[in-house]
Scaffold this motif. Structure first.
Motif, PDB file in Angstrom:
ATOM      1  N   PRO A 114      23.517  95.455 -40.046  1.00  0.00           N
ATOM      2  CA  PRO A 114      24.971  95.631 -39.952  1.00  0.00           C
ATOM      3  C   PRO A 114      25.448  97.071 -40.150  1.00  0.00           C
ATOM      4  CG  PRO A 114      24.397  94.516 -41.991  1.00  0.00           C
ATOM      5  CD  PRO A 114      23.140  94.636 -41.200  1.00  0.00           C
ATOM      6  N   THR A 115      24.530  97.988 -40.467  1.00  0.00           N
ATOM      7  CA  THR A 115      24.933  99.397 -40.597  1.00  0.00           C
ATOM      8  C   THR A 115      24.671 100.189 -39.315  1.00  0.00           C
ATOM      9  OG1 THR A 115      22.793 100.176 -41.460  1.00  0.00           O
ATOM     10  CG2 THR A 115      24.419  99.347 -43.070  1.00  0.00           C
ATOM     11  N   MET A 116      24.147  99.509 -38.281  1.00  0.00           N
ATOM     12  CA  MET A 116      23.853 100.210 -37.016  1.00  0.00           C
ATOM     13  C   MET A 116      25.100 100.923 -36.510  1.00  0.00           C
ATOM     14  SD  MET A 116      21.651  97.224 -34.951  1.00  0.00           S
ATOM     15  CE  MET A 116      22.820  97.246 -33.640  1.00  0.00           C
ATOM     16  N   GLY A 117      24.986 102.212 -36.254  1.00  0.00           N
ATOM     17  CA  GLY A 117      26.085 102.959 -35.665  1.00  0.00           C
ATOM     18  C   GLY A 117      27.173 103.378 -36.630  1.00  0.00           C
ATOM     19  N   VAL A 118      26.984 103.153 -37.913  1.00  0.00           N
ATOM     20  CA  VAL A 118      27.990 103.554 -38.899  1.00  0.00           C
ATOM     21  C   VAL A 118      27.369 104.647 -39.776  1.00  0.00           C
ATOM     22  CG1 VAL A 118      29.527 102.820 -40.743  1.00  0.00           C
ATOM     23  CG2 VAL A 118      29.018 101.251 -38.869  1.00  0.00           C
ATOM     24  N   TYR A 119      27.934 105.845 -39.690  1.00  0.00           N
ATOM     25  CA  TYR A 119      27.425 106.983 -40.454  1.00  0.00           C
ATOM     26  C   TYR A 119      27.423 106.641 -41.937  1.00  0.00           C
ATOM     27  CZ  TYR A 119      27.145 111.614 -42.480  1.00  0.00           C
ATOM     28  OH  TYR A 119      26.763 112.692 -43.213  1.00  0.00           O
ATOM     29  N   PRO A 120      26.369 106.954 -42.660  1.00  0.00           N
ATOM     30  CA  PRO A 120      25.224 107.821 -42.366  1.00  0.00           C
ATOM     31  C   PRO A 120      23.964 107.090 -41.894  1.00  0.00           C
ATOM     32  CG  PRO A 120      25.299 107.444 -44.714  1.00  0.00           C
ATOM     33  CD  PRO A 120      26.465 106.670 -44.112  1.00  0.00           C
ATOM     34  N   SER A 121      24.067 105.817 -41.559  1.00  0.00           N
ATOM     35  CA  SER A 121      22.897 105.049 -41.140  1.00  0.00           C
ATOM     36  C   SER A 121      22.284 105.622 -39.862  1.00  0.00           C
ATOM     37  CB  SER A 121      23.296 103.592 -40.900  1.00  0.00           C
ATOM     38  OG  SER A 121      22.194 102.868 -40.383  1.00  0.00           O
ATOM     39  N   TYR A 175      33.826 107.662 -33.508  1.00  0.00           N
ATOM     40  CA  TYR A 175      34.972 106.977 -32.917  1.00  0.00           C
ATOM     41  C   TYR A 175      34.545 106.128 -31.720  1.00  0.00           C
ATOM     42  CZ  TYR A 175      39.310 106.074 -30.469  1.00  0.00           C
ATOM     43  OH  TYR A 175      40.337 105.449 -29.825  1.00  0.00           O
ATOM     44  N   TYR A 176      33.733 106.697 -30.830  1.00  0.00           N
ATOM     45  CA  TYR A 176      33.319 105.955 -29.640  1.00  0.00           C
ATOM     46  C   TYR A 176      32.345 104.833 -29.981  1.00  0.00           C
ATOM     47  CZ  TYR A 176      36.088 108.707 -26.524  1.00  0.00           C
ATOM     48  OH  TYR A 176      37.174 109.272 -25.879  1.00  0.00           O
ATOM     49  N   VAL A 177      31.594 104.958 -31.069  1.00  0.00           N
ATOM     50  CA  VAL A 177      30.808 103.823 -31.551  1.00  0.00           C
ATOM     51  C   VAL A 177      31.759 102.671 -31.872  1.00  0.00           C
ATOM     52  CG1 VAL A 177      29.433 102.952 -33.484  1.00  0.00           C
ATOM     53  CG2 VAL A 177      28.815 105.118 -32.405  1.00  0.00           C
ATOM     54  N   GLY A 178      32.819 102.965 -32.634  1.00  0.00           N
ATOM     55  CA  GLY A 178      33.798 101.933 -32.985  1.00  0.00           C
ATOM     56  C   GLY A 178      34.466 101.342 -31.759  1.00  0.00           C
ATOM     57  N   LEU A 179      34.863 102.196 -30.824  1.00  0.00           N
ATOM     58  CA  LEU A 179      35.525 101.728 -29.606  1.00  0.00           C
ATOM     59  C   LEU A 179      34.630 100.770 -28.821  1.00  0.00           C
ATOM     60  CD1 LEU A 179      38.073 102.116 -27.776  1.00  0.00           C
ATOM     61  CD2 LEU A 179      36.740 103.866 -26.586  1.00  0.00           C
ATOM     62  N   VAL A 201      30.155  89.864 -37.371  1.00  0.00           N
ATOM     63  CA  VAL A 201      29.454  91.044 -37.889  1.00  0.00           C
ATOM     64  C   VAL A 201      29.795  92.261 -37.039  1.00  0.00           C
ATOM     65  CG1 VAL A 201      27.178  92.054 -38.392  1.00  0.00           C
ATOM     66  CG2 VAL A 201      27.590  89.616 -38.830  1.00  0.00           C
ATOM     67  N   VAL A 202      29.839  92.089 -35.723  1.00  0.00           N
ATOM     68  CA  VAL A 202      30.193  93.183 -34.805  1.00  0.00           C
ATOM     69  C   VAL A 202      31.605  93.667 -35.107  1.00  0.00           C
ATOM     70  CG1 VAL A 202      30.621  93.791 -32.390  1.00  0.00           C
ATOM     71  CG2 VAL A 202      28.589  92.469 -33.006  1.00  0.00           C
ATOM     72  N   ARG A 203      32.521  92.743 -35.348  1.00  0.00           N
ATOM     73  CA  ARG A 203      33.898  93.108 -35.708  1.00  0.00           C
ATOM     74  C   ARG A 203      33.901  93.956 -36.981  1.00  0.00           C
ATOM     75  NH1 ARG A 203      36.901  91.168 -39.575  1.00  0.00           N
ATOM     76  NH2 ARG A 203      39.141  91.449 -39.517  1.00  0.00           N
ATOM     77  N   ASP A 204      33.166  93.527 -37.995  1.00  0.00           N
ATOM     78  CA  ASP A 204      33.099  94.286 -39.248  1.00  0.00           C
ATOM     79  C   ASP A 204      32.457  95.658 -39.034  1.00  0.00           C
ATOM     80  OD1 ASP A 204      34.319  92.183 -40.589  1.00  0.00           O
ATOM     81  OD2 ASP A 204      32.433  91.385 -41.388  1.00  0.00           O
ATOM     82  N   MET A 205      31.453  95.725 -38.177  1.00  0.00           N
ATOM     83  CA  MET A 205      30.822  97.010 -37.861  1.00  0.00           C
ATOM     84  C   MET A 205      31.833  97.948 -37.210  1.00  0.00           C
ATOM     85  SD  MET A 205      27.169  95.539 -36.434  1.00  0.00           S
ATOM     86  CE  MET A 205      26.667  97.069 -35.630  1.00  0.00           C
ATOM     87  N   ALA A 206      32.657  97.417 -36.297  1.00  0.00           N
ATOM     88  CA  ALA A 206      33.681  98.233 -35.634  1.00  0.00           C
ATOM     89  C   ALA A 206      34.674  98.758 -36.662  1.00  0.00           C
ATOM     90  CB  ALA A 206      34.396  97.424 -34.557  1.00  0.00           C
ATOM     91  N   ILE A 207      35.118  97.896 -37.567  1.00  0.00           N
ATOM     92  CA  ILE A 207      36.062  98.320 -38.604  1.00  0.00           C
ATOM     93  C   ILE A 207      35.438  99.401 -39.481  1.00  0.00           C
ATOM     94  CG2 ILE A 207      37.244  97.557 -40.718  1.00  0.00           C
ATOM     95  CD1 ILE A 207      37.762  94.867 -39.215  1.00  0.00           C
ATOM     96  N   SER A 242      33.087 101.420 -38.657  1.00  0.00           N
ATOM     97  CA  SER A 242      32.921 102.616 -37.838  1.00  0.00           C
ATOM     98  C   SER A 242      34.212 103.428 -37.802  1.00  0.00           C
ATOM     99  CB  SER A 242      32.496 102.214 -36.427  1.00  0.00           C
ATOM    100  OG  SER A 242      32.243 103.350 -35.643  1.00  0.00           O
ATOM    101  N   TYR A 243      35.334 102.750 -37.565  1.00  0.00           N
ATOM    102  CA  TYR A 243      36.625 103.443 -37.575  1.00  0.00           C
ATOM    103  C   TYR A 243      36.945 103.993 -38.968  1.00  0.00           C
ATOM    104  CZ  TYR A 243      37.834 101.687 -32.899  1.00  0.00           C
ATOM    105  OH  TYR A 243      37.877 101.436 -31.551  1.00  0.00           O
ATOM    106  N   GLN A 244      36.610 103.240 -40.007  1.00  0.00           N
ATOM    107  CA  GLN A 244      36.849 103.725 -41.369  1.00  0.00           C
ATOM    108  C   GLN A 244      36.012 104.970 -41.640  1.00  0.00           C
ATOM    109  OE1 GLN A 244      39.129 102.298 -43.754  1.00  0.00           O
ATOM    110  NE2 GLN A 244      38.733 104.290 -44.683  1.00  0.00           N
ATOM    111  N   SER A 245      34.814 105.012 -41.077  1.00  0.00           N
ATOM    112  CA  SER A 245      33.949 106.183 -41.226  1.00  0.00           C
ATOM    113  C   SER A 245      34.564 107.421 -40.591  1.00  0.00           C
ATOM    114  CB  SER A 245      32.569 105.909 -40.627  1.00  0.00           C
ATOM    115  OG  SER A 245      31.733 107.026 -40.756  1.00  0.00           O
ATOM    116  N   VAL A 246      35.276 107.241 -39.469  1.00  0.00           N
ATOM    117  CA  VAL A 246      35.981 108.384 -38.866  1.00  0.00           C
ATOM    118  C   VAL A 246      36.969 108.938 -39.886  1.00  0.00           C
ATOM    119  CG1 VAL A 246      37.585 109.138 -37.066  1.00  0.00           C
ATOM    120  CG2 VAL A 246      35.734 107.560 -36.492  1.00  0.00           C
TER     121      VAL A 246
END
Length: 184
Positions: free
Chosen positions: A38-45, A96-100, A118-124, A126-130
């Motif tokens: 679930p951390t795929m694509g969310v910095y710093p993972s 940002y584009y990961v989240g999009l 899980v994908v929805r939470d990952m998107a959220i 990701s945007y929070q990481s921005v």
């Protein structure tokens, strides 16, 4: 006459070759996202680099390629592209584009039904990481010359997805009547 013989010899040398063999890749438009972590694509993972389904795990999409993929390959391939870029050299536009693209995966049901929350939470996340890690993040218009900030669209995306923005970020009205995400 001598020139003609030399020319024929050169042409004969270059004229004999084996036909090229072409290697065609898998179509990228029809990918389905499989969530391995679930951390795929969310910095710093950087776990996206170990995902066996990541078509870019062994190479990073180039400056133009990531935009071609974003425009034409569908949200799953674009997610893998941007997540790979982010893992190899983190910056806010990639996050940002990961989240999009995760949002696109979620909205279009491009993951297993049980993985969509899980994908929805990952998107959220990701945007929070921005917001939290890349507060100076910008992207550019189609001409590549006019930058615009990514904090406000990230904030709005979290809210539109039913998430809660954390870290003290608020949305304020600007003097021109617009909205802007800020952290007082």
């Amino acid at each position: 006459m001598r020139t003609c013989l030399v020319l024929l010899a050169v042409l004969g040398t270059f004229g004999c070759y084996d036909r090229a063999s072409y290697v065609y890749g898998e179509p990228l438009e029809d990918l389905t996202l499989e969530v391995h972590d679930p951390t795929m694509g969310v910095y710093p993972s950087t776990v996206i680099l170990d995902d066996p389904n990541n078509p870019f795990a062994d190479s990073t999409p180039g400056t133009e390629t990531k935009w071609v993929l974003q425009a034409n390959a569908g949200p799953v391939a674009a997610f893998y592209s941007w997540a790979t870029v982010l893992a190899r050299g983190p910056y806010g536009e990639a996050q940002y584009y990961v989240g999009l693209n995760l949002l696109g995966v979620y909205q279009n049901g491009l993951a297993r039904q049980e993985d969509l929350p899980v994908v929805r939470d990952m998107a959220i996340r990701s945007y929070q990481s921005v917001l939290d890690n890349f507060p100076d993040a910008v992207t550019y218009d189609s001409t590549g010359t006019i930058p615009y900030e990514l904090l406000t669209p990230s904030y709005k995306a979290i809210v539109e997805m039913g998430g809660t923005v954390t870290g003290g970020w608020v949305l304020v009205r600007t003097s021109s009547g617009g909205e802007r995400a800020v952290r007082p």
